[in-house]
Design a protein around this motif. Structure first.
Motif, PDB file in Angstrom:
ATOM      1  N   SER A 187       0.869  -1.171   0.000  1.00  0.00           N
ATOM      2  CA  SER A 187       0.000   0.000   0.000  1.00  0.00           C
ATOM      3  C   SER A 187       0.912   1.229   0.000  1.00  0.00           C
ATOM      4  O   SER A 187       1.926   1.260   0.698  1.00  0.00           O
ATOM      5  N   GLY A 210       6.023  -5.418   4.381  1.00  0.00           N
ATOM      6  CA  GLY A 210       5.312  -4.265   4.947  1.00  0.00           C
ATOM      7  C   GLY A 210       5.812  -3.852   6.320  1.00  0.00           C
ATOM      8  O   GLY A 210       5.321  -2.897   6.909  1.00  0.00           O
ATOM      9  N   ARG A 264       3.637  -0.681  10.288  1.00  0.00           N
ATOM     10  CA  ARG A 264       3.655  -1.597   9.132  1.00  0.00           C
ATOM     11  C   ARG A 264       2.585  -1.163   8.151  1.00  0.00           C
ATOM     12  O   ARG A 264       1.591  -0.531   8.522  1.00  0.00           O
ATOM     13  N   ASP A 266       0.240  -2.520   4.551  1.00  0.00           N
ATOM     14  CA  ASP A 266      -0.237  -3.751   3.912  1.00  0.00           C
ATOM     15  C   ASP A 266       0.713  -4.164   2.794  1.00  0.00           C
ATOM     16  O   ASP A 266       1.113  -3.338   1.966  1.00  0.00           O
ATOM     17  N   TYR A 293       1.317  -7.252  -0.243  1.00  0.00           N
ATOM     18  CA  TYR A 293       0.484  -8.181  -1.015  1.00  0.00           C
ATOM     19  C   TYR A 293       1.322  -9.293  -1.639  1.00  0.00           C
ATOM     20  O   TYR A 293       2.477  -9.050  -2.048  1.00  0.00           O
ATOM     21  N   ASP A 333      -7.238 -10.396   0.969  1.00  0.00           N
ATOM     22  CA  ASP A 333      -6.736 -11.030   2.192  1.00  0.00           C
ATOM     23  C   ASP A 333      -7.028 -12.528   2.256  1.00  0.00           C
ATOM     24  O   ASP A 333      -6.838 -13.150   3.292  1.00  0.00           O
ATOM     25  N   ALA A 371      -6.775   1.152   2.867  1.00  0.00           N
ATOM     26  CA  ALA A 371      -5.895   0.128   2.292  1.00  0.00           C
ATOM     27  C   ALA A 371      -6.757  -1.059   1.871  1.00  0.00           C
ATOM     28  O   ALA A 371      -7.714  -1.407   2.562  1.00  0.00           O
ATOM     29  N   PRO A 407      -7.357  -4.708   2.071  1.00  0.00           N
ATOM     30  CA  PRO A 407      -6.844  -5.604   3.117  1.00  0.00           C
ATOM     31  C   PRO A 407      -5.885  -6.645   2.542  1.00  0.00           C
ATOM     32  O   PRO A 407      -6.152  -7.235   1.509  1.00  0.00           O
ATOM     33  N   SER A 408      -4.780  -6.834   3.216  1.00  0.00           N
ATOM     34  CA  SER A 408      -3.779  -7.818   2.793  1.00  0.00           C
ATOM     35  C   SER A 408      -3.941  -9.063   3.666  1.00  0.00           C
ATOM     36  O   SER A 408      -4.595  -9.008   4.721  1.00  0.00           O
ATOM     37  N   ARG A 439      -3.721  -9.018   7.536  1.00  0.00           N
ATOM     38  CA  ARG A 439      -4.797  -8.546   8.429  1.00  0.00           C
ATOM     39  C   ARG A 439      -5.571  -9.699   9.065  1.00  0.00           C
ATOM     40  O   ARG A 439      -6.307  -9.486  10.020  1.00  0.00           O
ATOM     41  N   TRP A 468      -3.992  -2.297  12.781  1.00  0.00           N
ATOM     42  CA  TRP A 468      -3.521  -1.638  11.561  1.00  0.00           C
ATOM     43  C   TRP A 468      -3.836  -0.148  11.626  1.00  0.00           C
ATOM     44  O   TRP A 468      -4.888   0.253  12.119  1.00  0.00           O
ATOM     45  N   SER A 470      -9.383  -0.549   6.603  1.00  0.00           N
ATOM     46  CA  SER A 470      -9.584  -1.414   5.455  1.00  0.00           C
ATOM     47  C   SER A 470     -10.646  -0.770   4.555  1.00  0.00           C
ATOM     48  O   SER A 470     -11.573  -0.123   5.042  1.00  0.00           O
TER      49      SER A 470
END
Ligand code: FES
Ligand SMILES: [Fe+2]
Length: 381
Positions: free
Chosen positions: A43, A76, A95, A97, A99, A114, A346, A348-349, A352, A358, A362
């Motif tokens: 992100s 991240g 941190r 996100d 991917y 995610d 963001a 979501p990765s 999460r 975070w 999200s």
């Protein structure tokens, strides 16, 4: 637009030693190569105070924010907060996100969502990619078209006769109709079909050789997930183009298209440019029509369009879209737009799912409609 699919980020050849900003699903991401050359996608919003990571530089395995120099690795995690001084302990909330990334077929692909690995849509395969009997070439272009409209155009056997003079008789064939579709390869991620069609020999002296003798040809298309599309065109025995497209919504009304074209004829490197310019010409014919559609995005219900049997692949694609929406994967673009100037979201990765705390919210997703879920389940039975 849907989270939880593999989206094309950048051509491998375009990612050097500088980080790049890429807009996908209406959000900004940074892509960079770490010290080992592996592509990483994060992100783009620095969780310190909103700096744009892509405006910074690569420092070893990390990307460094241009504002106060925080450094984030490909997972991240922050490794350095210069204002705290050397050897300072880095808090775990520092941190962003990150991917999952795969570099395949000359494209950096990121899984924007995610979902755990076992539940993800597969990356479309190109079985011919390493076969010396086939030659790849690439084109990449951005156009002001809704990506679902773009994918649906690829699944539409009835437009070729009218939109592409090289694929039909431009409406002048009184015998024209769309032949029966032969359905193939639906493995739970989208429809696929073939149909026979007629087209004139090419006027181009090189391509005329490919499209000689017969005027009866076969083409097929299919989707794997929301945004991966294949099209096979068989001009004559042993002479084919296999096209693989990864499409990424930049936002609701713009799409970034990566086409990998495999051909089993004209294997010489010098023909790449000619094949690419032919594919670009065909893309422009589609773009000419698609940029003028109304509404720009697909309507909310199919009753606001009047479908024919030749539109069946599109209806099937829309059924899949509904299933994914019923899983809660559709971005609530109206809510995002409402907060555009005030909130950094963001996508979501996977991180999460396991870690809490975070900094960024999200992205808002459309609430899952229970009734739609039931309807989708019973239709699948
Ligand atoms: S905003 Fe990125 S380091 Fe401060
Ligand atoms: Fe087309």
């Amino acid at each position: 637009m849907l989270i939880n699919f593999w989206y094309p980020v950048i051509l491998s050849t375009e990612l050097g030693d500088q980080p790049k900003k890429v807009r996908m699903l209406g959000q900004d991401f940074v892509v960079f190569r770490d010290a080992g050359g592996k592509a990483q996608v994060l992100s783009n919003t620095c969780v310190h105070r909103g700096g744009s990571l892509a405006g910074g530089k690569v420092a070893g395995d990390n990307v460094q924010c241009p504002y106060h120099g925080w450094e984030f690795d490909g997972k991240g995690r922050c490794h350095r907060i210069p204002s705290l001084g050397k050897d300072a302990k880095i808090p775990s909330r520092a941190r962003v996100d990150a991917y999952p990334v795969e570099e395949r077929y000359g494209i950096v692909l990121a899984f924007l969502g995610d979902l755990p690995e076992a539940e993800r849509c597969p990356i479309m395969e190109i079985p011919e990619f390493d076969d010396p009997g086939w030659r790849p070439s690439w084109i990449n272009y951005q156009v002001p078209i809704n990506y679902e409209r773009s994918i649906e155009n690829g699944l539409d056997p009835a437009h070729n006769e009218f939109v592409h003079p090289s694929h039909g008789f431009s409406g002048e064939d009184s015998e024209y109709k769309v032949n029966d579709l032969r359905w193939v390869g639906d493995h739970g991620w989208g429809p696929g079909f073939f149909s026979k069609f007629k087209s004139p020999p090419s006027k181009d002296k090189d391509f005329a050789k490919m499209k000689q003798a017969t005027d009866s040809r076969e083409a097929g298309s299919g989707t794997i997930g929301a945004n991966q599309l294949w099209t096979y065109i068989r001009f004559a025995p042993g002479k084919a183009m296999h096209q693989y497209m990864w499409e990424c919504p930049i936002d609701e009304y713009n799409v970034n298209i990566y086409l990998v074209n495999l051909r089993s004829t004209f294997l010489e490197e010098e023909m790449d440019e000619k094949v690419n310019s032919m594919n670009w010409m065909i893309a422009e014919q589609d773009i000419h029509v698609l940029t003028k559609m109304h509404p720009m995005a697909t309507p909310e219900t199919n009753t606001k369009e009047y479908m024919m049997p030749a539109d069946e692949p599109i209806l099937r694609y829309r059924e899949y879209q509904k299933q994914w929406e019923a899983k809660g994967w559709r971005i609530d673009v109206d809510e995002v737009e409402r907060n555009r100037r005030k909130v950094a979201y963001a996508i979501p990765s996977p991180g999460r799912r396991t870690a809490k705390g975070w900094v960024l919210d999200s992205i808002p997703l459309k609430p899952v409609d229970q009734a739609a879920q039931v309807a989708v389940k019973s239709a699948a039975r």
